[in-house]
Motif scaffolding. Structure first.
Motif, short mmCIF file in Angstrom:
data_model
loop_
_atom_site.label_atom_id
_atom_site.label_comp_id
_atom_site.label_asym_id
_atom_site.label_seq_id
_atom_site.Cartn_x
_atom_site.Cartn_y
_atom_site.Cartn_z
N ILE A 1 -3.40 2.60 -3.69
CA ILE A 1 -2.82 3.93 -3.50
C ILE A 1 -3.92 4.88 -3.02
N SER A 2 -3.63 5.61 -1.95
CA SER A 2 -4.57 6.61 -1.44
C SER A 2 -3.83 7.93 -1.24
N PHE A 3 -4.59 9.01 -1.16
CA PHE A 3 -3.99 10.34 -1.03
C PHE A 3 -4.68 11.13 0.08
N GLN A 4 -3.87 11.94 0.77
CA GLN A 4 -4.37 12.78 1.85
C GLN A 4 -3.71 14.15 1.78
N LEU A 5 -4.44 15.16 2.20
CA LEU A 5 -3.90 16.51 2.31
C LEU A 5 -3.06 16.61 3.57
N GLY A 6 -1.87 17.17 3.45
CA GLY A 6 -1.01 17.32 4.61
C GLY A 6 0.29 18.01 4.25
N HIS A 7 1.10 18.30 5.27
CA HIS A 7 2.38 18.97 5.09
C HIS A 7 3.51 18.05 5.54
N ALA A 8 4.68 18.31 5.03
CA ALA A 8 5.84 17.49 5.37
C ALA A 8 6.18 17.58 6.85
N PHE A 9 5.84 18.69 7.48
CA PHE A 9 6.16 18.86 8.91
C PHE A 9 4.93 18.65 9.79
N GLU A 10 3.80 18.31 9.17
CA GLU A 10 2.57 18.02 9.92
C GLU A 10 1.66 17.17 9.04
N THR A 11 1.91 15.87 9.03
CA THR A 11 1.17 14.97 8.14
C THR A 11 -0.17 14.54 8.71
N ASN A 12 -0.35 14.67 10.02
CA ASN A 12 -1.56 14.19 10.70
C ASN A 12 -1.73 12.68 10.58
N LEU A 13 -0.62 11.97 10.44
CA LEU A 13 -0.64 10.51 10.35
C LEU A 13 -0.20 9.90 11.68
N ASP A 14 -0.53 8.62 11.87
CA ASP A 14 -0.12 7.93 13.08
C ASP A 14 1.39 7.74 13.13
N SER A 15 1.91 7.63 14.32
CA SER A 15 3.35 7.41 14.52
C SER A 15 3.70 5.95 14.28
N THR B 1 0.85 -1.20 0.00
CA THR B 1 0.00 0.00 0.00
C THR B 1 0.88 1.25 0.00
N VAL B 2 0.42 2.28 -0.67
CA VAL B 2 1.15 3.55 -0.76
C VAL B 2 0.18 4.68 -0.42
N THR B 3 0.60 5.55 0.47
CA THR B 3 -0.16 6.74 0.82
C THR B 3 0.59 7.96 0.32
N GLY B 4 -0.06 8.80 -0.45
CA GLY B 4 0.54 10.02 -0.96
C GLY B 4 0.05 11.23 -0.17
N ILE B 5 0.97 12.11 0.19
CA ILE B 5 0.64 13.33 0.93
C ILE B 5 1.10 14.54 0.11
N ASP B 6 0.23 15.52 -0.02
CA ASP B 6 0.62 16.77 -0.65
C ASP B 6 -0.15 17.91 0.01
N PHE B 7 0.41 19.11 -0.06
CA PHE B 7 -0.23 20.25 0.61
C PHE B 7 -1.21 20.97 -0.29
N SER B 8 -1.35 20.51 -1.54
CA SER B 8 -2.23 21.14 -2.51
C SER B 8 -3.37 20.22 -2.88
N GLU B 9 -4.59 20.64 -2.61
CA GLU B 9 -5.74 19.84 -2.99
C GLU B 9 -5.88 19.75 -4.50
N ALA B 10 -5.49 20.82 -5.20
CA ALA B 10 -5.55 20.80 -6.66
C ALA B 10 -4.61 19.74 -7.23
N ILE B 11 -3.38 19.70 -6.72
CA ILE B 11 -2.42 18.70 -7.17
C ILE B 11 -2.91 17.29 -6.83
N LEU B 12 -3.54 17.13 -5.67
CA LEU B 12 -4.05 15.82 -5.27
C LEU B 12 -5.18 15.37 -6.19
N GLU B 13 -5.97 16.30 -6.70
CA GLU B 13 -7.01 15.93 -7.66
C GLU B 13 -6.38 15.27 -8.89
#
Length: 258
Positions: free
Chosen positions: A84-98, A60-72
């Motif tokens: 493959i799934s995608f979520q909005l987030g930042h490199a310094f704050e992904t909001n993902l589990d540890s 499984t692969v999760t993609g994170i990007d800070f742009s909703e337009a790019i994620l579209e």
């Protein structure tokens, strides 16, 4: 005139290529892909490398990007990949589990980030113990190689020297990257160079058309339309080959382990 990553007009800017075998080969040599179950691609752009990781065998692969337009654009590009799934987030704050992922890729991301310490700390947090961190970007030395039949990017700086300062001021020296990786807690740090094939162009006109659209080359958004026309003419005249042009970029890859 920097690229607006949040504009709907640019949502497909980073979806038009596939990862080259030069990239997949070096990653396979660095990472035991066949043993990985959960990969994270931060700064995933259009999902090109999320696809590549899936094709290489990651479960499984999760993609994170800070742009909703790019994620579209990424979701559309990867719509056939159910793992493959995608979520909005930042490199310094992904909001993902540890302690969740066994591979974290950040390709062509850190030159957009000034606070590398926060970026690396977040990477350390989300990786599981023993997980692998792959950072790929260009150092100042990588950027300023001369232009030639393969290294087309070099012509950008040859014609417009003002881009040199713009490019190098956002690039991190390898010594800095390594030092901050260590401070974040990573070990077994390895540095390698990669001449990654960006695209093989059957005809020069295809390359020139791609350049005209500034596709996947954010530095070109620093040029206005007239400057872009000058650049296209310069590259057209500089490249003696009209067919089978192999465009390459030199990158630095840092591998680290949690």
């Amino acid at each position: 005139m920097a690229i607006d990553f949040h504009s709907q007009e640019n949502r497909n800017t980073y979806t038009t290529r596939s990862a080259d075998h030069s990239w997949t080969d070096i990653i396979k040599g660095l990472v035991p892909i066949e043993n990985l179950s959960k990969a994270l691609d931060i700064g995933c752009g259009g999902g090109i490398y999320a696809k590549a990781l899936s094709d290489m065998g990651v479960d499984t692969v999760t993609g994170i990007d800070f742009s909703e337009a790019i994620l579209e654009g990424a979701r559309q590009n990867c719509k056939e990949y159910k793992n493959i799934s995608f979520q909005l987030g930042h490199a310094f704050e992904t909001n993902l589990d540890s302690d969740k992922y066994d591979l974290l890729l950040e390709r062509a991301l850190i030159h957009h980030i000034k606070d590398l310490s926060s970026c690396f700390r977040e990477a350390f947090r989300v990786l599981e113990q023993g997980g692998t961190y792959i950072v790929q970007d260009r150092t100042p030395e990588d950027c300023l190689l001369e232009g030639d039949e393969n290294h087309v990017r070099g012509y950008f700086f040859e014609l417009f020297p003002r881009l040199i300062e713009k490019e190098t001021e956002r690039r991190h020296k390898s010594t800095v990257v390594i030092e901050l990786l260590k401070k974040a807690g990573f070990n077994n740090i390895q540095e390698v160079r990669l001449w990654e094939t960006r695209q093989v162009w059957k005809h020069k006109e295809q390359l020139l058309t791609d350049l005209s659209g500034r596709t996947g080359r954010s530095i070109l958004y620093e040029l206005d339309d007239n400057e872009m026309r000058l650049l296209i003419t310069h590259i057209d005249q500089s490249l003696t080959k009209d067919t089978n042009i192999v465009e390459k970029d030199r990158w630095t890859i840092w591998k680290a382990t949690k």
